[in-house]
Design a protein around this motif. Sequence first.
Motif, PDB file in Angstrom:
ATOM      1  N   MET B   1       0.850  -1.127   0.097  1.00 51.59           N
ATOM      2  CA  MET B   1      -0.012  -0.023  -0.087  1.00 51.59           C
ATOM      3  C   MET B   1       0.942   1.391  -0.166  1.00 51.59           C
ATOM      4  SD  MET B   1      -2.862   1.334   2.765  1.00 51.59           S
ATOM      5  CE  MET B   1      -3.625  -0.476   2.698  1.00 51.59           C
ATOM      6  N   HIS B   2       0.356   2.369  -0.513  1.00 50.58           N
ATOM      7  CA  HIS B   2       1.159   3.480  -0.699  1.00 50.58           C
ATOM      8  C   HIS B   2       1.293   4.307   0.381  1.00 50.58           C
ATOM      9  CE1 HIS B   2       0.290   2.333  -5.105  1.00 50.58           C
ATOM     10  NE2 HIS B   2       1.537   2.937  -4.992  1.00 50.58           N
ATOM     11  N   THR B   3       2.141   5.063   0.782  1.00 52.82           N
ATOM     12  CA  THR B   3       2.296   5.799   2.061  1.00 52.82           C
ATOM     13  C   THR B   3       1.230   6.965   2.140  1.00 52.82           C
ATOM     14  OG1 THR B   3       4.594   5.632   1.810  1.00 52.82           O
ATOM     15  CG2 THR B   3       3.872   7.072   3.353  1.00 52.82           C
ATOM     16  N   LYS B   4       0.771   7.540   0.866  1.00 53.07           N
ATOM     17  CA  LYS B   4      -0.294   8.238   0.821  1.00 53.07           C
ATOM     18  C   LYS B   4      -1.576   7.837   1.646  1.00 53.07           C
ATOM     19  CE  LYS B   4      -2.053  12.306  -1.644  1.00 53.07           C
ATOM     20  NZ  LYS B   4      -1.505  13.277  -2.618  1.00 53.07           N
ATOM     21  N   ASP B   5      -2.108   6.709   0.932  1.00 54.37           N
ATOM     22  CA  ASP B   5      -3.394   6.123   1.413  1.00 54.37           C
ATOM     23  C   ASP B   5      -3.114   5.744   2.940  1.00 54.37           C
ATOM     24  OD1 ASP B   5      -4.164   6.358  -1.052  1.00 54.37           O
ATOM     25  OD2 ASP B   5      -3.088   4.581  -1.776  1.00 54.37           O
ATOM     26  N   LYS B   6      -2.084   5.395   3.383  1.00 57.82           N
ATOM     27  CA  LYS B   6      -1.873   5.031   4.693  1.00 57.82           C
ATOM     28  C   LYS B   6      -1.896   6.231   5.571  1.00 57.82           C
ATOM     29  CE  LYS B   6       0.831   1.632   7.482  1.00 57.82           C
ATOM     30  NZ  LYS B   6       2.175   1.094   7.765  1.00 57.82           N
ATOM     31  N   ASN B  41       5.878  15.427   2.006  1.00 57.87           N
ATOM     32  CA  ASN B  41       6.322  14.948   0.794  1.00 57.87           C
ATOM     33  C   ASN B  41       5.112  14.543   0.182  1.00 57.87           C
ATOM     34  OD1 ASN B  41       9.086  15.287   0.662  1.00 57.87           O
ATOM     35  ND2 ASN B  41       9.069  13.165   1.980  1.00 57.87           N
ATOM     36  N   HIS B  42       3.981  14.227   0.916  1.00 55.90           N
ATOM     37  CA  HIS B  42       2.669  13.868   0.273  1.00 55.90           C
ATOM     38  C   HIS B  42       1.461  14.812   0.476  1.00 55.90           C
ATOM     39  CE1 HIS B  42       4.349   9.719   0.213  1.00 55.90           C
ATOM     40  NE2 HIS B  42       4.928  10.181   1.456  1.00 55.90           N
TER      41      HIS B  42
END
Lengths: 197, 197
Positions: B1-6, B41-42
């Motif tokens: 899973m991508h960091t942004k979603d997390k 960063n996101h």
Amino acid sequence: MHTKDKILIEAMELFAQFGYKGASVRKIAAKVGIRESALYNHFTNKEEIFQSVASTIFTTPFSDAKEVAMLSERAKGGKKFLSSFIVQYKLVTFDRKKEHLFRIMMIELLQNQRLRESFMSEYHEKNNKLLSQAFFIMMQEGLIRSGDPMVMANEFLAPLFYLRLQVTLLRIDEHSTAALSTQFEKHVDFFWESIML
Amino acid sequence: MHTKDKILIEAMELFAQFGYKGASVRKIAAKVGIRESALYNHFTNKEEIFQSVASTIFTTPFSDAKEVAMLSERAKGGKKFLSSFIVQYKLVTFDRKKEHLFRIMMIELLQNQRLRESFMSEYHEKNNKLLSQAFFIMMQEGLIRSGDPMVMANEFLAPLFYLRLQVTLLRIDEHSTAALSTQFEKHVDFFWESIML
DNA sequence: TATACATATTAACAGTTGTTCATAAAAGGG
DNA sequence: CCCTTTTATGAACAACTGTTAATATGTATA
């Protein structure tokens, strides 16, 4: 006026505007006109200020002994009783101070367990009990159709709560509440039409 | 899973628990498993994280075009239509993710003007419009007594909102909601009894 | 007028907040 | 394998948080 009372008044307004976290002791002190350290001569900490304000939230109408004792008499009035209840509820809804306290309640309801418990027992259950007793009497008197008095109480109260919330939200943004004001009466009319025999 | 979603998932949980102010960027970062500076960063700032979460709050059922088009057909079902509406509402109420979003809405409703406006237009007015159309059709079909469809929609929806709030409050303290679960059905029964011909 | 007491001030504390910066590690494409 | 882009880190910032201490001011009582 004594400083302690002034603190409570200004704190109430700030809690209603910014919530517990958002209303800092420095903001409160500034509004009162003193330095933040002077607050601690009147309260031991911020939490005590909040509790002192919050303790006045659940002072419902219909709470004094006389009114409760007269319930069985007044309930026999049927729609008249419901209308007078609405009048009281409307007064509370549009009262400036109670409006502030309602705001505090709504803001902190999901963050403060004590407040949740008070809401359930002091607001929800208290009103529900009183009204379900009234509906029970109306049934005995043959004024309304039979059914679960608890359900009726809930159905009667929930729209009032929702109306109060809407009024509060509109007033924050200084929008007109004229359209909502008449809805209180429409609610009684609709409701009475729904249960009367 | 991508960091942004997390980030969005963990932020949602923290906003639901502590509100906007209470959920600090360091708490969010810690839950994700990164340092707070990495969040930037996101997302450009905390506000953007919140907006990103908040934008998913008002995704109502009955919102897609197909369902709306079928409204006039489905409304002719009378009580059946109301029951299916309740089923949807109940699902939403007990859904874990939607519960979190509902919490965020309730916490920030009195603090965040954008959220208030969304609540009024996306939640209140949208549901009201849909249901008053349905009641209007039912009147034409001779299924229910005549009256102001808007008032009926309000009377039908307000108890649902109040129920949802109660469920949410009980679940925060991990209390049982069994007693409330059956109240959804009791509400339709009472309401239909009140308006049917 | 002097003493006591309540209430104010100024300054400081340790902690937290959102955000930025220079830099390092990781990942992907040529 | 080098180069570029993305994503991470650690340290620092200014501002704000609740609270405390030492000290000054005002006021009422003796």
